[in-house]
Design an enzyme around this catalytic site. Structure first.
Site, PDB file in Angstrom:
ATOM      1  N   ASP A 262       0.836  -1.199   0.000  1.00  0.00           N
ATOM      2  CA  ASP A 262       0.000   0.000   0.000  1.00  0.00           C
ATOM      3  C   ASP A 262       0.876   1.256   0.000  1.00  0.00           C
ATOM      4  O   ASP A 262       2.117   1.185   0.052  1.00  0.00           O
ATOM      5  CB  ASP A 262      -0.930  -0.044   1.233  1.00  0.00           C
ATOM      6  CG  ASP A 262      -2.322   0.461   0.908  1.00  0.00           C
ATOM      7  OD1 ASP A 262      -2.439   1.391   0.084  1.00  0.00           O
ATOM      8  OD2 ASP A 262      -3.284  -0.052   1.501  1.00  0.00           O
ATOM      9  N   ASP A 323     -10.213   3.285  -3.428  1.00  0.00           N
ATOM     10  CA  ASP A 323     -10.913   2.087  -2.955  1.00  0.00           C
ATOM     11  C   ASP A 323     -12.335   2.005  -3.523  1.00  0.00           C
ATOM     12  O   ASP A 323     -13.043   3.004  -3.598  1.00  0.00           O
ATOM     13  CB  ASP A 323     -10.978   2.088  -1.432  1.00  0.00           C
ATOM     14  CG  ASP A 323      -9.601   1.942  -0.807  1.00  0.00           C
ATOM     15  OD1 ASP A 323      -8.598   1.996  -1.544  1.00  0.00           O
ATOM     16  OD2 ASP A 323      -9.528   1.786   0.416  1.00  0.00           O
TER      17      ASP A 323
HETATM   18  C1  GLA Z   1      -5.950   1.259   1.287  1.00  0.00           C
HETATM   19  C2  GLA Z   1      -6.083   0.223   0.163  1.00  0.00           C
HETATM   20  C3  GLA Z   1      -7.163  -0.772   0.514  1.00  0.00           C
HETATM   21  C4  GLA Z   1      -6.861  -1.435   1.841  1.00  0.00           C
HETATM   22  C5  GLA Z   1      -6.678  -0.374   2.905  1.00  0.00           C
HETATM   23  C6  GLA Z   1      -6.185  -0.915   4.218  1.00  0.00           C
HETATM   24  O1  GLA Z   1      -7.082   2.065   1.386  1.00  0.00           O
HETATM   25  O2  GLA Z   1      -6.362   0.863  -1.046  1.00  0.00           O
HETATM   26  O3  GLA Z   1      -7.287  -1.738  -0.495  1.00  0.00           O
HETATM   27  O4  GLA Z   1      -5.714  -2.238   1.734  1.00  0.00           O
HETATM   28  O5  GLA Z   1      -5.728   0.613   2.508  1.00  0.00           O
HETATM   29  O6  GLA Z   1      -6.103   0.108   5.148  1.00  0.00           O
END
Ligand code: GLA
Length: 507
Positions: A262, A323
Site C-alpha cells: 500500500d 478504494d
Molecule cells: C488502502 C487500500 C485498501 C486497503 C486499505 C487498508 O485504502 O487501497 O485496499 O488495503 O488501505 O487500510
C-alpha cells in the site's frame, strides 16, 4: 464508528490529494482523476486502429494493445519464467498456480509471451498460471479486525463453497495483521494471541487446503492502519520503509505467495512511487532467489503517478484508482463504474501483468443479483484480478453462482490477457470488446449507463469480425444462433448483457 472511518478516510484522502471521486455520474470518463481521460482515449484508439488497418485484431490485438507500451518489457522471457515459477511453486506446496513477479525479468514481445502462457496451462492447478490472480482478500468485509480464526474461517469457506474448485486460489491477509512493532534486530513482531504460531502458521494452514497465502504492508514508514484505524488502535511504523529486504524475505520465509504493498506512508512522505516500488520488486526478487518461493507483487498506490506506465515490468498487478468501498459504506454501483473506467489502460496489460480496479464487492450486503452480475462482468471483460471481498462463509447461493460462473471466469482468465476496450458509445449505451484466444472469438459487454432501459446494438464490424457471427448470452447460458452484421438487445438501466460472439455461422 463506520461512518467515522469513512469520513476520516475521505477527509484524509482529500488532504493527501487523492480525492474520493463520487463517481455519481454514470456518463463516460467522469471520475475526474488525473490520468482518467484514458477512458476517452481508449475508445478512440480502438476505433481508429480498427478502421485504419482493417486488419485482424486477433493478430494485432484490440486497440494495438500488444504493440508498444510498457507491457512489452515484461514479454517473452518474462512469460517463460512465469510458467517455470508456477511449476516450482507446485513442487513446494502442492498448490500449483502463478509465478507472479517472475515476469519482472522478462524482455521481449507479447507474442512469445502468449505462447509461454499457453504452455503454462498444463500446470498443476489446471488454470491459467499467467492469468489475473483469483482469490479472496480480508479488507472489504473485515477491515483491520482480522486474526488467525477470521482468516482460517474464510479459507475453509473458499474450499467448502466451491470457490477453490472454480479457480480461486489466494487467501489474502490485508491491513490489520501487524501493529508496526519490531524486535531489536528490526524483525517484525506480531501479537501472538491474534496469530498463534506466528504468521507462518496461517500460511501453512492455507497451504494445507491447497490454496495460496497473501500478506500486506506499506511502502512508507507508517501504514494505512496508522492514518485510518479501523477497529484497532492507530498503528505507527506499520510500513516496510527502511526494511524492504528484511521484510519481504520474512514474508517469503513465512510462506506467503502474494504481497500487496500500500501507499499511505509513501504518499504522505511524498516518495517517488516508481522508485519505491522498484526497490520493493527488487527485494521480492532477492527473497525469491533465496527461498525459491515466488510472490505475486500487487502495487497498491491507487493510480497515483500513473503506475500503468511503470508497474507492468515490475509487478503482477497495479491499482488504478481509489478504494471501491470504504469500510462501513454500502456497496455503490457508481463507484464500481468509476473504478472500471479508471482501469482502462489496455496497452499496459499482458499475460501476467494486469490493471487492478480493486477487490470485488460482489455479494456484499446491499447489492442486487443484477448488480453483482454486472460488477463481475465488468471485471471479467477487463481481464482484471478477481479477489472476492464478501464473507465467503455466509454468502447466498446467488452470490456463489456469480462468483463461480465458469464462462465468466474463462473470459476473465483468457490466455491473451487482454483488457476489453470500448468500441461504441451512443450517449451512454456502450459496447466493450475483449479479444479472446482462438479465432474470431470476442467477449462483449453491452453496458447501459442511461437512466432508462435501452436497446444496445453490437456491430460485428466494430469487433473486427465479418458479417456473420454466432452469439451467446453468457449469464443466461443461451446460444442465440447466427446473426448477420449485428445483434441488438434491450438492456435495463444501469445494467449490462455479457455475450460471447464468434465469427461464422452457428454449427
Ligand atoms: C488502502 C487500500 C485498501 C486497503 C486499505 C487498508 O485504502 O487501497 O485496499 O488495503 O488501505 O487500510
Amino acid at each position: 464508528m463506520n461512518s467515522v472511518r469513512h469520513n476520516a478516510v475521505a477527509t484524509l484522502l482529500f488532504a493527501f490529494g487523492l480525492g474520493c471521486s463520487s463517481g455519481g455520474s454514470l456518463g463516460s470518463g467522469s471520475d475526474g482523476k488525473a490520468g482518467s481521460p484514458a477512458t476517452a482515449g481508449v475508445g478512440s484508439t480502438v476505433s481508429t486502429g480498427a478502421s485504419a488497418s482493417g486488419g485482424n485484431p486477433d493478430a494485432g490485438g484490440s486497440g494495438g494493445a500488444s504493440s508498444g507500451g510498457p507491457s512489452d518489457s515484461g514479454g517473452a522471457s518474462g512469460g517463460t519464467t512465469v510458467g517455470g515459477g508456477s511449476t516450482a511453486a507446485a513442487g513446494q506446496d502442492g498448490g500449483g498456480g502463478r509465478g507472479g513477479t517472475s515476469g519482472t525479468a522478462g524482455t521481449g514481445g507479447a507474442g512469445t509471451n502468449n505462447t509461454a502462457g499457453a504452455a503454462g496451462t498444463a500446470g498443476a492447478d489446471g488454470g491459467n498460471p499467467s492469468g489475473p490472480p483469483m482469490g479472496w482478500a480480508s479488507w472489504n468485509s473485515f477491515a483491520a479486525k482480522i486474526d488467525y480464526n477470521v482468516i482460517k474461517g474464510q479459507a475453509d469457506a473458499m474450499v467448502s463453497s466451491g470457490l477453490k474448485a472454480a479457480g480461486y486460489q489466494y487467501v489474502n491477509v490485508d491491513e490489520g495483521w501487524w501493529q508496526g512493532t519490531r524486535d531489536a534486530s528490526g524483525n517484525i513482531t506480531i501479537v501472538e494471541s491474534d496469530w498463534p504460531g506466528g504468521m507462518q502458521a496461517i500460511a501453512t494452514y492455507i497451504h494445507g487446503l491447497g490454496l495460496k497465502a497473501g500478506i500486506y504492508t506499506d511502502a512508507g514508514n507508517d501504514g494505512c492502519g496508522f492514518y485510518y484505524p479501523t477497529g484497532r488502535p492507530a498503528a505507527p511504523k506499520s510500513g516496510s520503509e527502511g526494511h524492504y529486504e528484511q521484510d519481504f524475505l520474512q514474508f517469503s520465509k513465512w510462506g506467503f505467495d502474494f504481497v500487496k504493498v500500500d501507499w499511505c506512508g509513501g504518499s504522505k512522505e511524498g516518495l517517488d512511487a516508481k522508485t519505491a516500488y522498484q526497490a520493493i520488486s527488487n527485494a521480492i526478487k532477492k527473497a525469491t532467489d533465496q527461498t525459491g518461493r515466488s510472490m505475486v507483487f500487487s502495487v497498491c498506490n491507487w493510480g497515483d503517478q500513473s503506475p500503468w506506465s511503470w508497474a507492468p515490468p515490475m509487478s503482477t498487478m497495479w491499482r488504478t484508482s481509489q478504494d471501491i468501498i470504504y469500510y462501513g459504506d454500502a456497496p455503490d454501483m457508481a463507484r464500481v463504474l468509476t473504478n472500471f473506467d479508471s482501469a482502462q489502460h489496455p496497452t499496459a496489460q499482458s499475460p501476467g501483468h494486469f490493471n487492478d480496479p480493486d477487490m470485488l464487492i460482489v455479494g456484499m450486503p446491499g447489492f442486487s443479483a443484477a448488480q453483482n452480475r454486472s460488477h463481475m462482468a465488468l471485471w471479467a471483460i477487463s481481464g482484471a484480478p478477481l479477489l472476492a471481498g464478501n464473507k465467503l462463509d455466509s454468502m447466498s447461493r446467488d452470490t456463489k453462482s456469480v462468483l463461480t460462473n465458469s464462462e465468466v471466469i474463462a473470459i476473465d482468465q483468457d490466455l491473451l490477457g487482454k483488457q476489453g476496450v470500448k468500441v461504441a458509445d451512443d450517449a451512454g449505451r456502450q459496447v466493450y470488446n475483449k479479444v479472446l484466444s482462438g479465432t474470431g472469438r470476442r467477449a462483449v459487454l453491452l453496458l447501459n449507463r442511461t437512466a432508462s432501459a435501452a436497446t444496445i446494438t453490437v456491430r460485428f464490424a466494430d469487433l473486427g469480425l465479418g458479417t456473420t457471427a454466432s452469439v451467446r448470452n453468457v449469464w443466461a447460458a443461451t446460444d442465440l444462433g447466427s446473426k448477420a452484421t449485428s445483434y441488438a438487445v434491450s438492456v435495463p438501466s444501469n445494467d449490462s448483457v455479457l455475450l460471447v460472439v464468434t465469427e461464422g455461422a452457428s454449427p
